[in-house]
Design a protein around this motif. Structure first.
Motif, PDB file in Angstrom:
ATOM      1  N   SER A  39       0.814  -1.214   0.000  1.00  9.65           N
ATOM      2  CA  SER A  39       0.000   0.000   0.000  1.00  9.65           C
ATOM      3  C   SER A  39       0.849   1.265   0.000  1.00  9.65           C
ATOM      4  O   SER A  39       0.353   2.350  -0.326  1.00  9.65           O
ATOM      5  CB  SER A  39      -0.938   0.007   1.213  1.00  9.65           C
ATOM      6  OG  SER A  39      -0.211   0.102   2.428  1.00  9.65           O
ATOM      7  N   GLY A  42       2.689   3.114  -4.044  1.00 10.84           N
ATOM      8  CA  GLY A  42       2.256   4.271  -4.830  1.00 10.84           C
ATOM      9  C   GLY A  42       2.945   5.560  -4.421  1.00 10.84           C
ATOM     10  O   GLY A  42       3.510   6.266  -5.277  1.00 10.84           O
ATOM     11  N   GLY A 209      -4.802  -7.961  -6.086  1.00 10.15           N
ATOM     12  CA  GLY A 209      -4.829  -6.509  -6.213  1.00 10.15           C
ATOM     13  C   GLY A 209      -4.894  -6.019  -7.645  1.00 10.15           C
ATOM     14  O   GLY A 209      -4.737  -4.829  -7.902  1.00 10.15           O
ATOM     15  N   TYR A 232      -5.297  -5.375  -2.647  1.00 10.89           N
ATOM     16  CA  TYR A 232      -5.282  -3.909  -2.550  1.00 10.89           C
ATOM     17  C   TYR A 232      -5.546  -3.333  -3.936  1.00 10.89           C
ATOM     18  O   TYR A 232      -4.645  -3.188  -4.757  1.00 10.89           O
ATOM     19  CB  TYR A 232      -3.930  -3.468  -1.997  1.00 10.89           C
ATOM     20  CG  TYR A 232      -3.820  -2.000  -1.671  1.00 10.89           C
ATOM     21  CD1 TYR A 232      -4.431  -1.468  -0.544  1.00 10.89           C
ATOM     22  CD2 TYR A 232      -3.083  -1.143  -2.494  1.00 10.89           C
ATOM     23  CE1 TYR A 232      -4.321  -0.115  -0.237  1.00 10.89           C
ATOM     24  CE2 TYR A 232      -2.962   0.202  -2.191  1.00 10.89           C
ATOM     25  CZ  TYR A 232      -3.588   0.709  -1.069  1.00 10.89           C
ATOM     26  OH  TYR A 232      -3.474   2.037  -0.764  1.00 10.89           O
ATOM     27  N   HIS A 233      -6.819  -3.003  -4.247  1.00 13.93           N
ATOM     28  CA  HIS A 233      -7.230  -2.574  -5.583  1.00 13.93           C
ATOM     29  C   HIS A 233      -7.312  -1.050  -5.653  1.00 13.93           C
ATOM     30  O   HIS A 233      -8.384  -0.463  -5.554  1.00 13.93           O
ATOM     31  CB  HIS A 233      -8.577  -3.193  -5.944  1.00 13.93           C
ATOM     32  CG  HIS A 233      -8.513  -4.651  -6.215  1.00 13.93           C
ATOM     33  ND1 HIS A 233      -8.269  -5.173  -7.464  1.00 13.93           N
ATOM     34  CD2 HIS A 233      -8.618  -5.716  -5.384  1.00 13.93           C
ATOM     35  CE1 HIS A 233      -8.249  -6.489  -7.404  1.00 13.93           C
ATOM     36  NE2 HIS A 233      -8.457  -6.846  -6.149  1.00 13.93           N
ATOM     37  N   HIS A 234      -6.164  -0.412  -5.824  1.00 20.81           N
ATOM     38  CA  HIS A 234      -6.161   1.037  -5.958  1.00 20.81           C
ATOM     39  C   HIS A 234      -5.725   1.472  -7.349  1.00 20.81           C
ATOM     40  O   HIS A 234      -5.529   2.651  -7.598  1.00 20.81           O
ATOM     41  CB  HIS A 234      -5.246   1.673  -4.897  1.00 20.81           C
ATOM     42  CG  HIS A 234      -5.944   1.878  -3.597  1.00 20.81           C
ATOM     43  ND1 HIS A 234      -5.857   3.047  -2.888  1.00 20.81           N
ATOM     44  CD2 HIS A 234      -6.771   1.071  -2.890  1.00 20.81           C
ATOM     45  CE1 HIS A 234      -6.585   2.957  -1.781  1.00 20.81           C
ATOM     46  NE2 HIS A 234      -7.136   1.765  -1.754  1.00 20.81           N
ATOM     47  N   THR A 235      -5.577   0.527  -8.254  1.00 26.04           N
ATOM     48  CA  THR A 235      -5.292   0.846  -9.651  1.00 26.04           C
ATOM     49  C   THR A 235      -6.162  -0.038 -10.526  1.00 26.04           C
ATOM     50  O   THR A 235      -6.641  -1.087 -10.083  1.00 26.04           O
ATOM     51  CB  THR A 235      -3.814   0.601 -10.005  1.00 26.04           C
ATOM     52  OG1 THR A 235      -3.503  -0.787  -9.768  1.00 26.04           O
ATOM     53  CG2 THR A 235      -2.892   1.480  -9.184  1.00 26.04           C
ATOM     54  N   ALA A 238     -10.944  -2.661 -11.569  1.00 22.97           N
ATOM     55  CA  ALA A 238     -11.419  -3.566 -10.513  1.00 22.97           C
ATOM     56  C   ALA A 238     -12.887  -3.934 -10.706  1.00 22.97           C
ATOM     57  O   ALA A 238     -13.662  -3.977  -9.759  1.00 22.97           O
ATOM     58  CB  ALA A 238     -11.198  -2.952  -9.132  1.00 22.97           C
ATOM     59  N   ASN A 253     -15.853  -7.700   1.585  1.00 25.94           N
ATOM     60  CA  ASN A 253     -14.801  -6.698   1.464  1.00 25.94           C
ATOM     61  C   ASN A 253     -13.730  -7.020   2.504  1.00 25.94           C
ATOM     62  O   ASN A 253     -13.991  -6.962   3.712  1.00 25.94           O
ATOM     63  CB  ASN A 253     -15.396  -5.301   1.701  1.00 25.94           C
ATOM     64  CG  ASN A 253     -14.345  -4.205   1.742  1.00 25.94           C
ATOM     65  OD1 ASN A 253     -13.178  -4.432   1.447  1.00 25.94           O
ATOM     66  ND2 ASN A 253     -14.749  -3.010   2.109  1.00 25.94           N
ATOM     67  N   PHE A 255     -11.178  -5.400   3.421  1.00 29.56           N
ATOM     68  CA  PHE A 255     -10.599  -4.283   4.171  1.00 29.56           C
ATOM     69  C   PHE A 255     -11.385  -4.051   5.458  1.00 29.56           C
ATOM     70  O   PHE A 255     -12.608  -4.164   5.482  1.00 29.56           O
ATOM     71  CB  PHE A 255     -10.624  -3.008   3.324  1.00 29.56           C
ATOM     72  CG  PHE A 255     -10.163  -1.781   4.078  1.00 29.56           C
ATOM     73  CD1 PHE A 255      -8.815  -1.580   4.319  1.00 29.56           C
ATOM     74  CD2 PHE A 255     -11.070  -0.855   4.550  1.00 29.56           C
ATOM     75  CE1 PHE A 255      -8.380  -0.458   5.016  1.00 29.56           C
ATOM     76  CE2 PHE A 255     -10.659   0.272   5.244  1.00 29.56           C
ATOM     77  CZ  PHE A 255      -9.299   0.472   5.479  1.00 29.56           C
TER      78      PHE A 255
END
Length: 314
Positions: A39, A42, A209, A232-235, A238, A253, A255
């Protein structure tokens, strides 16, 4: 004290800073080990040097140096782990209510509580019953941790899925019954594109992710099964496959924003570590000094066959 901070893309520097002073409910710790987390990748990759430096490192183990008035149950010399921040440093403050003792006889780098607490908390809400057919998709650090944690629930079948043969081999050593590359999964494990075949796995734990991994995970879960999105899907987009809707899959979820739940899960995992039922030993593959934080992130980003998890040892 010394602290590492990100000052530009892929560029950190170690600077001298005033020693932090613990608040009433905090402890001051000498940082002994700090995990390098996906995390934080980035901010390390893309930090704008026009902005203030960023200080990373939230997966900490430290030795208590001093305690605030309301954290006096902790004594100097106590070795603790928990929820923290700015841990790529020689000293850091931690909330006295969000730390736990490191089990006796366990190397500090093998007792980092935060990341596996995340996994255990997600698993507790997903539920794995004895006899369930389970898949873990993505066999990096998180996936291999999930293999160990799921194994103790006596699944009827535990399958690992990852394109990397070295990762698949590790999963088998850690207790997976079978391991496949995504494109080599037997038809019995996945939903057919024409829906004439249905997947037979009760629980699927996604730890990639990336959208492609999420798609693979969705294809494996049976009708009325459970899919836990731990990655961790921040890009990427998704996107969820609408087949999950037609299969009435329960989506969890992975998280957790609640500290109380995370600390309860951390206590459970540290008990497993103390009992030698969960081990970081096969997961911590790389160690770096404080002035090597950039090398640590670069190793994680490259993801070579021999890499699982890096720790910084200030």
């Amino acid at each position: 004290m010394k602290i590492s901070q990100v000052v530009g893309p892929r560029t950190s520097e170690v600077v001298e800073a005033p020693d932090p002073v613990p608040g009433d409910d905090q402890v001051l710790v000498e940082v002994v080990a700090s995990g390098v987390c996906t995390s934080d990748l980035g901010p390390w990759l893309g930090h704008d040097p026009a902005n203030a430096p960023v200080r990373l490192g939230h997966e900490m183990v430290g030795r208590v140096v001093a305690a605030g008035r309301d954290a006096d149950r902790w004594r100097p010399g106590d070795l603790v782990t928990g929820l923290g921040g700015e841990g790529f440093a020689t000293l850091a403050v931690m909330d006295g209510h969000a730390i736990l003792p490191v089990p006796d006889g366990i190397e500090p780098a093998h007792a980092i509580g935060e990341p596996v607490a995340d996994l255990e908390e997600a698993l507790s809400r997903t539920g794995v019953a004895a006899g369930d057919r389970v898949a873990v998709v993505g066999l990096g650090f998180m996936g291999l941790g999930l293999v160990q944690l799921a194994r103790r629930h006596a699944p009827g079948l535990l399958v690992g899925v990852d394109p990397d043969p070295a990762r698949r081999a590790r999963a088998l050593r850690l207790g997976a019954d079978l391991a496949f590359a995504p494109g080599e999964l037997p038809e019995e494990f996945r939903t057919g594109t024409d829906r004439r075949t249905e997947a037979r796995l009760d629980v699927v734990l996604e730890a990639t992710g990336v959208t492609a991994g999420l798609r693979t995970a969705g294809s494996l879960v049976r009708p009325f099964g459970r899919l836990c999105v731990v990655g961790y899907h921040h890009t990427g987009d998704a996107m969820m496959d609408m087949d999950l809707w037609y299969k009435a899959v329960t989506i969890v979820n992975g998280f957790c924003p609640d500290r109380t739940r995370l600390m309860a899960a951390m206590r459970e995992v540290l008990d497993l570590v103390a009992q030698r039922r969960f081990s970081y030993a096969p997961l911590v593959t790389h160690r770096f000094a404080l002035d090597q934080v950039d090398e640590a992130f670069a190793a994680m980003h490259a993801g070579a066959a021999d890499f699982v998890k890096a720790v910084v040892l200030p």
